[in-house]
Design a protein around this motif. Sequence first.
Motif, PDB file in Angstrom:
ATOM      1  N   THR A 197       9.238  23.198  13.007  1.00  0.00           N
ATOM      2  CA  THR A 197       8.892  23.050  11.593  1.00  0.00           C
ATOM      3  C   THR A 197      10.142  23.175  10.746  1.00  0.00           C
ATOM      4  N   ARG A 198      10.844  24.219  11.053  1.00  0.00           N
ATOM      5  CA  ARG A 198      12.065  24.490  10.324  1.00  0.00           C
ATOM      6  C   ARG A 198      13.022  23.302  10.396  1.00  0.00           C
ATOM      7  N   ALA A 199      13.179  22.791  11.598  1.00  0.00           N
ATOM      8  CA  ALA A 199      14.103  21.671  11.781  1.00  0.00           C
ATOM      9  C   ALA A 199      13.648  20.470  10.944  1.00  0.00           C
ATOM     10  N   ALA A 200      12.341  20.212  10.977  1.00  0.00           N
ATOM     11  CA  ALA A 200      11.816  19.081  10.214  1.00  0.00           C
ATOM     12  C   ALA A 200      12.077  19.279   8.727  1.00  0.00           C
ATOM     13  N   GLU A 201      11.886  20.488   8.288  1.00  0.00           N
ATOM     14  CA  GLU A 201      12.139  20.799   6.886  1.00  0.00           C
ATOM     15  C   GLU A 201      13.596  20.547   6.533  1.00  0.00           C
ATOM     16  N   ARG A 202      14.457  21.038   7.396  1.00  0.00           N
ATOM     17  CA  ARG A 202      15.894  20.824   7.185  1.00  0.00           C
ATOM     18  C   ARG A 202      16.171  19.349   7.029  1.00  0.00           C
ATOM     19  N   ARG A 203      15.643  18.612   7.964  1.00  0.00           N
ATOM     20  CA  ARG A 203      15.895  17.172   7.942  1.00  0.00           C
ATOM     21  C   ARG A 203      15.422  16.569   6.630  1.00  0.00           C
ATOM     22  N   ALA A 204      14.244  16.971   6.237  1.00  0.00           N
ATOM     23  CA  ALA A 204      13.703  16.440   4.983  1.00  0.00           C
ATOM     24  C   ALA A 204      14.618  16.802   3.816  1.00  0.00           C
ATOM     25  N   ALA A 205      15.096  18.034   3.838  1.00  0.00           N
ATOM     26  CA  ALA A 205      15.976  18.480   2.755  1.00  0.00           C
ATOM     27  C   ALA A 205      17.252  17.648   2.741  1.00  0.00           C
ATOM     28  N   ILE A 206      17.772  17.366   3.923  1.00  0.00           N
ATOM     29  CA  ILE A 206      18.995  16.567   4.005  1.00  0.00           C
ATOM     30  C   ILE A 206      18.736  15.158   3.468  1.00  0.00           C
ATOM     31  N   VAL A 207      17.635  14.571   3.881  1.00  0.00           N
ATOM     32  CA  VAL A 207      17.307  13.219   3.425  1.00  0.00           C
ATOM     33  C   VAL A 207      17.197  13.197   1.900  1.00  0.00           C
ATOM     34  N   GLU A 208      16.482  14.144   1.381  1.00  0.00           N
ATOM     35  CA  GLU A 208      16.305  14.232  -0.064  1.00  0.00           C
ATOM     36  C   GLU A 208      17.653  14.355  -0.787  1.00  0.00           C
ATOM     37  N   ALA A 209      18.455  15.278  -0.303  1.00  0.00           N
ATOM     38  CA  ALA A 209      19.757  15.504  -0.933  1.00  0.00           C
ATOM     39  C   ALA A 209      20.645  14.272  -0.804  1.00  0.00           C
ATOM     40  N   ALA A 210      20.603  13.676   0.366  1.00  0.00           N
ATOM     41  CA  ALA A 210      21.452  12.509   0.603  1.00  0.00           C
ATOM     42  C   ALA A 210      21.056  11.370  -0.322  1.00  0.00           C
ATOM     43  N   MET A 211      19.759  11.178  -0.494  1.00  0.00           N
ATOM     44  CA  MET A 211      19.322  10.096  -1.374  1.00  0.00           C
ATOM     45  C   MET A 211      19.862  10.338  -2.784  1.00  0.00           C
ATOM     46  N   GLU A 212      19.696  11.547  -3.228  1.00  0.00           N
ATOM     47  CA  GLU A 212      20.176  11.895  -4.569  1.00  0.00           C
ATOM     48  C   GLU A 212      21.662  11.555  -4.717  1.00  0.00           C
ATOM     49  N   GLU A 213      22.435  11.994  -3.760  1.00  0.00           N
ATOM     50  CA  GLU A 213      23.883  11.799  -3.845  1.00  0.00           C
ATOM     51  C   GLU A 213      24.267  10.327  -3.708  1.00  0.00           C
ATOM     52  N   PHE A 214      23.661   9.651  -2.767  1.00  0.00           N
ATOM     53  CA  PHE A 214      23.990   8.239  -2.566  1.00  0.00           C
ATOM     54  C   PHE A 214      23.640   7.422  -3.802  1.00  0.00           C
ATOM     55  N   ILE A 215      22.501   7.748  -4.389  1.00  0.00           N
ATOM     56  CA  ILE A 215      22.110   7.021  -5.593  1.00  0.00           C
ATOM     57  C   ILE A 215      23.113   7.276  -6.717  1.00  0.00           C
ATOM     58  N   ALA A 216      23.538   8.523  -6.825  1.00  0.00           N
ATOM     59  CA  ALA A 216      24.418   8.875  -7.936  1.00  0.00           C
ATOM     60  C   ALA A 216      25.835   8.340  -7.751  1.00  0.00           C
ATOM     61  N   ARG A 217      26.319   8.261  -6.520  1.00  0.00           N
ATOM     62  CA  ARG A 217      27.735   7.949  -6.302  1.00  0.00           C
ATOM     63  C   ARG A 217      27.979   6.721  -5.456  1.00  0.00           C
ATOM     64  N   GLY A 218      26.950   6.188  -4.807  1.00  0.00           N
ATOM     65  CA  GLY A 218      27.170   5.104  -3.871  1.00  0.00           C
ATOM     66  C   GLY A 218      27.583   5.640  -2.517  1.00  0.00           C
ATOM     67  N   PHE A 219      27.562   4.779  -1.514  1.00  0.00           N
ATOM     68  CA  PHE A 219      27.823   5.258  -0.157  1.00  0.00           C
ATOM     69  C   PHE A 219      29.223   5.836   0.003  1.00  0.00           C
ATOM     70  N   ALA A 220      30.211   5.047  -0.313  1.00  0.00           N
ATOM     71  CA  ALA A 220      31.586   5.428   0.001  1.00  0.00           C
ATOM     72  C   ALA A 220      32.021   6.683  -0.751  1.00  0.00           C
ATOM     73  N   ALA A 221      31.580   6.839  -1.975  1.00  0.00           N
ATOM     74  CA  ALA A 221      32.067   7.948  -2.798  1.00  0.00           C
ATOM     75  C   ALA A 221      31.287   9.235  -2.571  1.00  0.00           C
ATOM     76  N   THR A 222      30.252   9.173  -1.791  1.00  0.00           N
ATOM     77  CA  THR A 222      29.456  10.377  -1.544  1.00  0.00           C
ATOM     78  C   THR A 222      30.106  11.242  -0.472  1.00  0.00           C
ATOM     79  N   ARG A 223      30.208  12.530  -0.759  1.00  0.00           N
ATOM     80  CA  ARG A 223      30.796  13.457   0.210  1.00  0.00           C
ATOM     81  C   ARG A 223      29.707  14.171   0.996  1.00  0.00           C
TER      82      ARG A 223
END
Lengths: 231, 231
Positions: free
Chosen positions: B36-62
Amino acid sequence: MTRKLIQAAAAGKKAKAATPNSRAGGDAAPLSNRATRAAERRAAIVEAAMEEFIARGFAATRLDDIAKRAGVAKGTIYLHFKDKESMFEELVRTVIVPVVARLNALPPPTGSVRDLIESFAGNFMKEVIGTRRGDLVRLIVAEGPRFPSVADFYYREVVSRGLAGMRALIDLGIARGEIRQKNLARYPQILIAPAMIAVIWQSLFQRHAPLDAQDMLRVHLDLIFGERRAT
Amino acid sequence: MTRKLIQAAAAGKKAKAATPNSRAGGDAAPLSNRATRAAERRAAIVEAAMEEFIARGFAATRLDDIAKRAGVAKGTIYLHFKDKESMFEELVRTVIVPVVARLNALPPPTGSVRDLIESFAGNFMKEVIGTRRGDLVRLIVAEGPRFPSVADFYYREVVSRGLAGMRALIDLGIARGEIRQKNLARYPQILIAPAMIAVIWQSLFQRHAPLDAQDMLRVHLDLIFGERRAT
DNA sequence: AAATATTGACTGACTAGTCAGTCATTGTCA
DNA sequence: TGACAATGACTGACTAGTCAGTCAATATTT
């Protein structure tokens, strides 16, 4: 010593490149004029930068690559532009300005509104969709949110003018009874929409399903002006 | 000691989040805390990544930023994704899939075609334009050319299906006599075009000139179905 | 020769990806 | 049940590499 060899090579290259002077302008002048030369350099940089930015996006583009493509050392770029960011911004301006200028050189409004729009849009399609200019539009869409000044500029110079022009044509069409839908004047975007779709489609999905932009446009205009009698 | 605090916080979070176990599968299987925990982590990463990618684009996202936003160490990202690139690709899939699923859960076709399309499109507007999902569309447009696999996926799962659905509706409208323009069935893109425009407009020009997407849609539908009698 | 233009090696900041070590959780046994 | 062992998810300091921007050296023009 390594330095010397490199410099020699560079000198050779330059000398070689200077001879086949196949610039757009056909004048045979030696171009020893410093200002002319500088302008050429700048143009080459802009051209190369556009190519690279379109292919890789802003962040992933390397100045080294731009320099190499422009046949110039990296330092030279900094003689013309403050930094990467302002280079991008100026680049968009430089490329867009002549387009705007041509838009302003209005063709005399003769014939039916439909013909006017059709020829205008047909021209647009030919010159934008599937060309470098179309890619530039996609680039602006892609990077706009991170370059508000670019988005601003594009809105001010292209979008608002383009829409105003479209609105004028729509009003004319309504006045002449060619266009039924009076509300269309409130959303000139609808007129442009298929063209935008075509630009995006071209660069994303062309390989999956080719799109005949001209034909789509015709269908769209039929929607607005009513089906056309036999040509 | 910092460590201890973090661990404690994580534990607390887990305990809280573990209760509402709303997995897709309805089985009450234990889903051992760890998974469960792992799935949650993954979801959190996906969510965060989407936010960052949308805001900065692929290349500029750290990745560091994604990790920080997800409340996770950078290494953890690599337990879930091979590298930045495949993270981006998987992310798009992960976010798109449920959308497709909902598209497939067709509403029963009742009422006029116009009403059908209007309610469908109205829904689309509300859920896509000006939301994270809309930004994702723009992101795909922006990065598509550099991620053919993403463009392919998007075309296959969303575009082609969406267009097929639109085409079916148009055919129905033609059969029922609601739509005059028979050629429209060849370009369902025209039906979608204003929505795409609205998505892009929202993220680029909203600040300069707000666009009432719903109203624009209505005008566009009037174009296709004929002006509507008083509501 | 002086002035100006150009070069490209160099620097330092930054970041994708790695991996040895930690520790909560789970499994096993008495 | 309680003690102990095994597991593997997670961490974050670290490596190796990249790249924007600089500037002393070099080339060109006047």
